[in-house]
Motif scaffolding. Structure first.
Motif, PDB file in Angstrom:
ATOM      1  N   GLY A   3       0.773  -1.231   0.000  1.00 17.49           N
ATOM      2  CA  GLY A   3       0.000   0.000   0.000  1.00 17.49           C
ATOM      3  C   GLY A   3       0.808   1.285   0.000  1.00 17.49           C
ATOM      4  N   LYS A   4       1.840   1.327   0.796  1.00 18.86           N
ATOM      5  CA  LYS A   4       2.560   2.581   0.965  1.00 18.86           C
ATOM      6  C   LYS A   4       3.383   2.984  -0.252  1.00 18.86           C
ATOM      7  N   ASP A   5       3.772   1.981  -1.061  1.00 12.41           N
ATOM      8  CA  ASP A   5       4.669   2.247  -2.178  1.00 12.41           C
ATOM      9  C   ASP A   5       3.945   2.336  -3.518  1.00 12.41           C
ATOM     10  N   PHE A   6       2.700   1.971  -3.520  1.00 10.82           N
ATOM     11  CA  PHE A   6       1.966   1.851  -4.776  1.00 10.82           C
ATOM     12  C   PHE A   6       1.464   3.235  -5.163  1.00 10.82           C
ATOM     13  N   GLU A   7       1.981   3.761  -6.276  1.00 16.59           N
ATOM     14  CA  GLU A   7       1.667   5.167  -6.536  1.00 16.59           C
ATOM     15  C   GLU A   7       0.228   5.414  -6.943  1.00 16.59           C
ATOM     16  N   SER A 257     -11.011  15.265   3.638  1.00 12.05           N
ATOM     17  CA  SER A 257     -11.005  14.036   4.434  1.00 12.05           C
ATOM     18  C   SER A 257      -9.632  13.734   4.993  1.00 12.05           C
ATOM     19  N   ALA A 258      -9.618  12.756   5.893  1.00 18.50           N
ATOM     20  CA  ALA A 258      -8.375  12.161   6.382  1.00 18.50           C
ATOM     21  C   ALA A 258      -8.725  10.703   6.594  1.00 18.50           C
ATOM     22  N   THR A 259      -8.200   9.835   5.746  1.00 19.07           N
ATOM     23  CA  THR A 259      -8.590   8.427   5.878  1.00 19.07           C
ATOM     24  C   THR A 259      -7.456   7.532   5.394  1.00 19.07           C
ATOM     25  N   VAL A 260      -7.376   6.333   6.005  1.00 16.02           N
ATOM     26  CA  VAL A 260      -6.217   5.467   5.767  1.00 16.02           C
ATOM     27  C   VAL A 260      -6.605   4.205   5.001  1.00 16.02           C
ATOM     28  N   GLY A 261      -5.573   3.597   4.417  1.00 15.12           N
ATOM     29  CA  GLY A 261      -5.720   2.541   3.425  1.00 15.12           C
ATOM     30  C   GLY A 261      -6.556   1.352   3.822  1.00 15.12           C
ATOM     31  N   LEU A 262      -6.166   0.690   4.892  1.00 15.78           N
ATOM     32  CA  LEU A 262      -6.818  -0.578   5.165  1.00 15.78           C
ATOM     33  C   LEU A 262      -8.278  -0.376   5.534  1.00 15.78           C
ATOM     34  N   LEU A 263      -8.575   0.781   6.065  1.00 16.35           N
ATOM     35  CA  LEU A 263      -9.930   1.032   6.526  1.00 16.35           C
ATOM     36  C   LEU A 263     -10.882   1.312   5.366  1.00 16.35           C
ATOM     37  N   SER A 264     -10.524   2.210   4.507  1.00 17.44           N
ATOM     38  CA  SER A 264     -11.540   2.786   3.618  1.00 17.44           C
ATOM     39  C   SER A 264     -11.186   2.826   2.143  1.00 17.44           C
ATOM     40  N   GLU A 265      -9.997   2.367   1.762  1.00 16.79           N
ATOM     41  CA  GLU A 265      -9.563   2.685   0.401  1.00 16.79           C
ATOM     42  C   GLU A 265     -10.479   2.165  -0.701  1.00 16.79           C
ATOM     43  N   ARG A 326     -15.238  10.918 -13.911  1.00 15.16           N
ATOM     44  CA  ARG A 326     -14.351  11.442 -12.880  1.00 15.16           C
ATOM     45  C   ARG A 326     -12.971  11.619 -13.507  1.00 15.16           C
ATOM     46  N   CYS A 327     -12.135  12.413 -12.874  1.00 16.72           N
ATOM     47  CA  CYS A 327     -10.770  12.532 -13.379  1.00 16.72           C
ATOM     48  C   CYS A 327      -9.897  11.517 -12.659  1.00 16.72           C
ATOM     49  N   PRO A 328      -8.753  11.167 -13.262  1.00 23.76           N
ATOM     50  CA  PRO A 328      -7.795  10.341 -12.534  1.00 23.76           C
ATOM     51  C   PRO A 328      -7.435  11.019 -11.221  1.00 23.76           C
ATOM     52  N   GLY A 329      -7.052  10.238 -10.239  1.00 17.77           N
ATOM     53  CA  GLY A 329      -6.746  10.795  -8.930  1.00 17.77           C
ATOM     54  C   GLY A 329      -5.311  11.274  -8.826  1.00 17.77           C
ATOM     55  N   LEU A 330      -5.052  12.065  -7.812  1.00 17.39           N
ATOM     56  CA  LEU A 330      -3.670  12.413  -7.476  1.00 17.39           C
ATOM     57  C   LEU A 330      -2.975  11.164  -6.926  1.00 17.39           C
ATOM     58  N   SER A 331      -1.700  11.302  -6.712  1.00 15.70           N
ATOM     59  CA  SER A 331      -0.866  10.215  -6.205  1.00 15.70           C
ATOM     60  C   SER A 331      -1.359   9.684  -4.857  1.00 15.70           C
ATOM     61  N   ARG A 332      -1.069   8.410  -4.596  1.00 17.62           N
ATOM     62  CA  ARG A 332      -1.325   7.821  -3.274  1.00 17.62           C
ATOM     63  C   ARG A 332      -0.225   8.163  -2.273  1.00 17.62           C
ATOM     64  N   THR A 333       0.871   8.712  -2.771  1.00 16.70           N
ATOM     65  CA  THR A 333       2.060   8.820  -1.916  1.00 16.70           C
ATOM     66  C   THR A 333       2.674  10.219  -1.850  1.00 16.70           C
TER      67      THR A 333
ATOM     68  N   VAL B  25      -4.032  -3.697  -7.538  1.00 13.98           N
ATOM     69  CA  VAL B  25      -5.099  -3.167  -8.388  1.00 13.98           C
ATOM     70  C   VAL B  25      -6.442  -3.759  -7.973  1.00 13.98           C
ATOM     71  N   ARG B  26      -6.442  -5.066  -7.737  1.00 10.79           N
ATOM     72  CA  ARG B  26      -7.692  -5.713  -7.322  1.00 10.79           C
ATOM     73  C   ARG B  26      -8.178  -5.180  -5.984  1.00 10.79           C
ATOM     74  N   ARG B  27      -7.236  -4.956  -5.069  1.00 10.03           N
ATOM     75  CA  ARG B  27      -7.630  -4.412  -3.758  1.00 10.03           C
ATOM     76  C   ARG B  27      -8.287  -3.045  -3.930  1.00 10.03           C
ATOM     77  N   LEU B  28      -7.673  -2.211  -4.789  1.00  6.22           N
ATOM     78  CA  LEU B  28      -8.214  -0.870  -4.989  1.00  6.22           C
ATOM     79  C   LEU B  28      -9.556  -0.912  -5.704  1.00  6.22           C
ATOM     80  N   LEU B  29      -9.670  -1.819  -6.672  1.00  8.65           N
ATOM     81  CA  LEU B  29     -10.907  -1.853  -7.465  1.00  8.65           C
ATOM     82  C   LEU B  29     -12.014  -2.645  -6.780  1.00  8.65           C
TER      83      LEU B  29
END
Lengths: 384, 384
Positions: A3-7, A257-265, A326-333, B25-29
């Motif tokens: 999660g942390k490295d995946f752009e 917002s302020a939200t983290v990966g495992l919870l809500s991504e 929708r537009c592509p999102g900004l970076s995850r990192t 990708v699967r996790r995100l989608l």
């Protein structure tokens, strides 16, 4: 590739999927293809030098006979905190003012009319700790606190509406704390404030320890560039909250917002976009970036060991349009500035096509909802 | 690679994206990775022989101390029409009974407890024509029409709940037409019916020419396998509709639909999934497949030439879970049966974690919604 490295999802698709299929993938994932916004070289250079992601897209509408286009440029800013969380409070605030202020300079180069920052943008998201000190010291007056005064300067300097979500201390009502967005007009006047209507008690988001459900209702701010509203963070999980901002007339609803990966991504790309579709308006979802480290360990109510951070804030800020695109999102990192040019005429065009407000049957729901909250409510269950 | 030929997003990702990135990708989608359901070879063979897509996934829940797992297998069937639209009405109906009946045989091999068919499954989606004849002849009694009797047989034969969305003619109320889902219990009793609450007037979906907004409210059907509800097609655009089924107790909400690519495809993965998240329940979105050709040309109110079909129904049926995860969808181009095993305990587990019902503030919204529908409603707009 964790999660942390995946752009970003967008980056992976661009890297691996051939163009022929990618067009169709993009259509399925993002709706129609958006034009990229032509950004000035000075802005691109500044974003490289200051190390943040800069992207720009255009949401077009059809020409009409009686209304000229109602074009507005909106900037969303996502960022990491700048100093360690145990630096002196005022230094942390000022460092964030500096960082975000510089990003607003770039937004101004891009012609942004309305800028919105992330939730509680002047502080680390420290509510996971359940400590009072020093975090409550980050609270400020919405009307004339340090941060609001800073935003007024920016607004005047750049003729820009500034949406500034802060931790508020309301001195005229016993010094209570609130999670509040302050809206400053492009003339530098505080148009008003909008408090977070729904407060989470989930995972590390122990926010009801600090402040209660907002009591400002669903205000809409008439700016020179369009009617806007602010649905803060956890409010995005509540479709009625979005609906009510829209019914009061919002054309753009921000969701800092302020939200983290495992919870809500996996929910992140769904909720604000659904709200844009369901309410015939634009929605702007903003999330902070990075991992925030706290000196004192805390537990998360999940049986795991005490620890010092609560995971990766995954950025991925994006804008969704009423037509489902929708537009592509900004970076995850990385820190980032997303600039979108939108023609607000699209809202009514889509509304006139899909008619969700016309077919909404609100009389029925107002009555039914009232019935369902009574203590003697009998659910309509059919049995054999 | 245009809309009609593109099999699915999932297929493209599997083909091109390397496994390391594909997991993320699967996790995100799709949220968490789902186990594939172990389907019997006989079912797989039958699906190959009968040329339809067969997929199976498992939505697990955590073990609890006081409640045993509440496992149910749900089958969604998507299909093309079988005969040309100008074949005799009864032959068309019987051909669809045969085709779908054979797919239900396979569902039974897979241990399905509840099966749901697509919207108006016994007919072409002919409402684009605005012709009365022969289409209104497809309407049947919900209680004892040919199709309901067929479903009763299936239900008894396989101990299976059958959700059968048809064009209904209500003879005891002046022969009016409705868009109605009939729910037959696994004992072969008609548990009741649920009418489409929101009727589209968009593009070629001229349905309000034929039938009006449903008057059955938000019934929930207590079956032996769980509490279910049916939100038909265009109702998926209305978050309040989903909410109300959920408030009345639905654990699984079916969304039998008929919708085409250019109109709605980017919205398709968003809306039912958002409803699963927002309401702490499972949602099952079903769309028909293929292009339906009509002998008499019709116009679409879009300035284009009269034509004989209104585009590609893109299938892509899927199930979404309350934790934000979803399973990959069925094909965009082929008939299909999607079997999902879900532990309904997940609903309360997610609800207890996220608390959207607890934090929903329905009193506030019931009152506010009532105010907004008054003729003298004053939107809450703050100006400079």
């Amino acid at each position: 590739m964790s999660g942390k490295d995946f752009e970003s999802l967008e980056k992976v698709l661009e890297t691996y999927v051939p163009e022929a299929e990618r067009r169709e993938v993009r259509r399925l994932l993002f709706g129609k293809e958006l034009k990229k916004l032509n950004l000035p070289q000075s802005a691109i250079d500044a974003s490289v030098e200051q190390d943040f992601d800069l992207k720009g897209y255009v949401f077009e509408a059809s020409p009409e006979q009686l209304r000229p286009p109602r074009t507005v440029r909106v900037g969303l800013i996502q960022n990491k905190i700048v100093l360690p969380t145990d630096a002196p409070v005022l230094e942390q605030i000022k460092a964030l003012h500096k960082r975000v202020g510089e990003m607003v300079d770039v937004a101004a180069m891009c012609g942004v009319n309305i800028v919105c920052f992330q939730e509680a943008w002047t502080m680390p998201f420290a509510f996971c700790t359940r400590e009072r000190e020093p975090w409550t010291e980050f609270a400020e007056s919405a009307e004339d606190g340090l941060t609001t005064r800073f935003c007024i300067q920016l607004a005047k300097k750049y003729n820009m509406v500034v949406v500034s979500p802060i931790l508020e201390r309301d001195e005229i009502h016993s010094g209570t704390l609130w999670n509040t967005a302050v809206v400053v007009s492009n003339n530098g006047n505080v148009l008003g404030k909008s408090r977070k209507n729904h407060i989470p008690r989930v995972g590390d988001f122990n926010e009801s320890t600090y402040y209660m459900e907002g009591n400002t209702g669903h205000p809409v701010f008439q700016t020179q560039f369009g009617k806007i509203a602010v649905n803060i963070c956890y409010g995005r999980h509540h479709p009625l909250n979005w609906l009510m901002y829209s019914i009061h007339g919002a054309e753009i609803i921000f969701n800092p917002s302020a939200t983290v990966g495992l919870l809500s991504e996996p929910m992140w790309p769904i909720e604000a976009r659904n709200a844009a579709i369901a309410n015939h308006c634009f929605t702007c979802a903003i999330n902070r970036v990075g991992t925030e480290f706290f000196k004192n360990e805390f537990t998360s109510g999940d049986g795991k060991k005490a620890h010092h951070d609560f995971g990766h804030f995954y950025g991925s800020s994006y804008v969704a349009a009423p037509d489902g695109s929708r537009c592509p999102g900004l970076s995850r990192t990385r820190d980032g500035l997303l600039v979108t040019e939108m023609d607000l005429n699209l809202n009514r065009q889509v509304a006139d096509k899909w008619n969700f407000k016309m077919t909404g049957r609100y009389e029925l729901y107002a009555e039914e909802l009232k019935n369902t909250i009574q203590h003697d409510f009998k659910p309509n269950i059919l049995k054999e």
